[in-house]
Design an enzyme around this catalytic site. Structure first.
Site, PDB file in Angstrom:
ATOM      1  N   ASP A 101       1.217  -4.066   3.866  1.00 45.56           N
ATOM      2  CA  ASP A 101       2.605  -4.396   3.578  1.00 45.56           C
ATOM      3  C   ASP A 101       2.906  -3.984   2.126  1.00 45.56           C
ATOM      4  OD1 ASP A 101       5.049  -6.024   4.709  1.00 45.56           O
ATOM      5  OD2 ASP A 101       4.656  -6.943   2.761  1.00 45.56           O
ATOM      6  N   HIS A 296       2.889  -6.814  13.092  1.00 47.77           N
ATOM      7  CA  HIS A 296       2.826  -6.469  11.671  1.00 47.77           C
ATOM      8  C   HIS A 296       1.572  -6.998  10.976  1.00 47.77           C
ATOM      9  CE1 HIS A 296       4.377  -5.325   7.776  1.00 47.77           C
ATOM     10  NE2 HIS A 296       4.251  -6.570   7.323  1.00 47.77           N
TER      11      HIS A 296
END
Length: 319
Positions: A101, A296
């Site tokens: 991320d 994610h």
């Protein structure tokens, strides 16, 4: 087991968790938002067992690391400066840099800034797209004038903090579920007014997702109860400053061996599809892999796969 140390570097106190033999090759693990060093728990054990010296910082603004108030204290060059100064402090001359991320963005830039010391690099979930022709935030404002977008929502200091800090366990459950493969719908942007709040329309499932144990979840919650969300959100408020401060990196390619991992159910993959496709033109030696049935939170959702790819990649390239 890890050992936590506070390093006084780059005008802050940087909390870093270490594991593995002290003479092992250093592997840095940089977490993203809204996470913490413990998001790497499965990788820390596997890498340490393989003989690497694992360094997992609490990034600027998180947990026990300093959280300066000014927005401009969180641009990407400053964030890289934290890790560079820590490497100096520890005497690291050859490292592997791995990020997820926002941590991936820092890892990619570390590879550009430190081509000699960063021997290999891996980014998860967030690809490297190079420096855009103009700040990304300007383009977001044009495309989402009348629709909600989480990054635009984060721009006004105080507003998102108030929402996310009002019930931190609820916030973490909603964000984790919302970006998991098993989650219901995309929480990043949706069909709601531009002035809506981020999580108002979400239903709290009451428990963490299956891939995150209650004990692990408690570590995440403790992190944000300690430091709040202002520092982490300030990362999002520096798109313009990032663009200005990376002018000398425009057009630069990442020459090191690189590994990119992403889940097939990651909303970022949909948002960054073009960037992912063009990444080999910016990182000639990149290997890309898409994990099935994965959202994610890739290193938590698919820890065995992530470990297998990381260890194999490091064995081949980090010599």
């Amino acid at each position: 087991m890890t050992e936590q140390h506070i390093l006084h570097v780059n005008d802050i106190e940087l909390s870093v968790h270490f594991s593995g033999p002290e003479d092992g090759k250093p592997v840095w693990l940089l977490h993203g938002f809204p996470e913490c060093w413990y998001s790497w728990r499965h990788q820390i054990d596997a890498l340490a067992a393989a003989g690497y010296r694992v360094c997992a910082p609490e990034m600027r603004g998180y947990g026990r690391t300093s959280a300066p108030q000014p927005v401009e204290a969180y641009d990407v060059i400053t964030l890289c400066g934290d890790i560079q100064a820590a490497m100096d402090h520890l005497g690291h001359t050859r490292v592997a840099m791995i990020g997820h991320d926002w941590g991936a963005l820092v890892a990619w830039h570390m590879a550009l800034l430190e081509p000699e010391r960063v021997q290999v690099v891996s980014g998860m979930s967030v690809p490297f797209g190079g420096r855009p022709k103009r700040p990304a935030i300007d383009m977001m404002r044009e495309h989402f004038q009348d629709r909600f977008h989480y990054i635009l929502y984060f721009q006004q200091p105080g507003r998102a903090e108030a929402e996310l800090e009002s019930d931190i366990p609820r916030t973490m459950r909603l964000v984790m579920h919302g970006l998991s493969e098993s989650g219901s719908g995309n929480t990043l942007f949706g069909n709601k007014p531009a002035d809506a709040r981020w999580l108002d329309d979400r239903v709290d499932p009451g428990v963490p997702p299956q891939w995150c144990s209650q004990d692990a979840f408690n570590v995440y919650v403790e992190t944000f109860e300690r430091s709040g969300f202002r520092g982490p959100l300030n990362w999002y408020r520096n798109f313009g400053r990032n663009w200005e401060r990376t002018a000398d990196l425009a057009g630069r390619m990442i020459e090191q061996p690189a590994l990119f991992l992403i889940g097939d159910g990651d909303p970022v993959g949909e948002m960054e599809a073009y960037t992912i496709k063009k990444m080999p033109s910016l990182i000639p030696r990149v290997e890309q892999h898409v994990f099935e049935d994965c959202g994610h939170w890739i290193q938590g959702e698919k820890p065995e796969q992530v470990n297998r790819y990381l260890l194999e990649f490091l064995k081949r390239t980090f010599t």
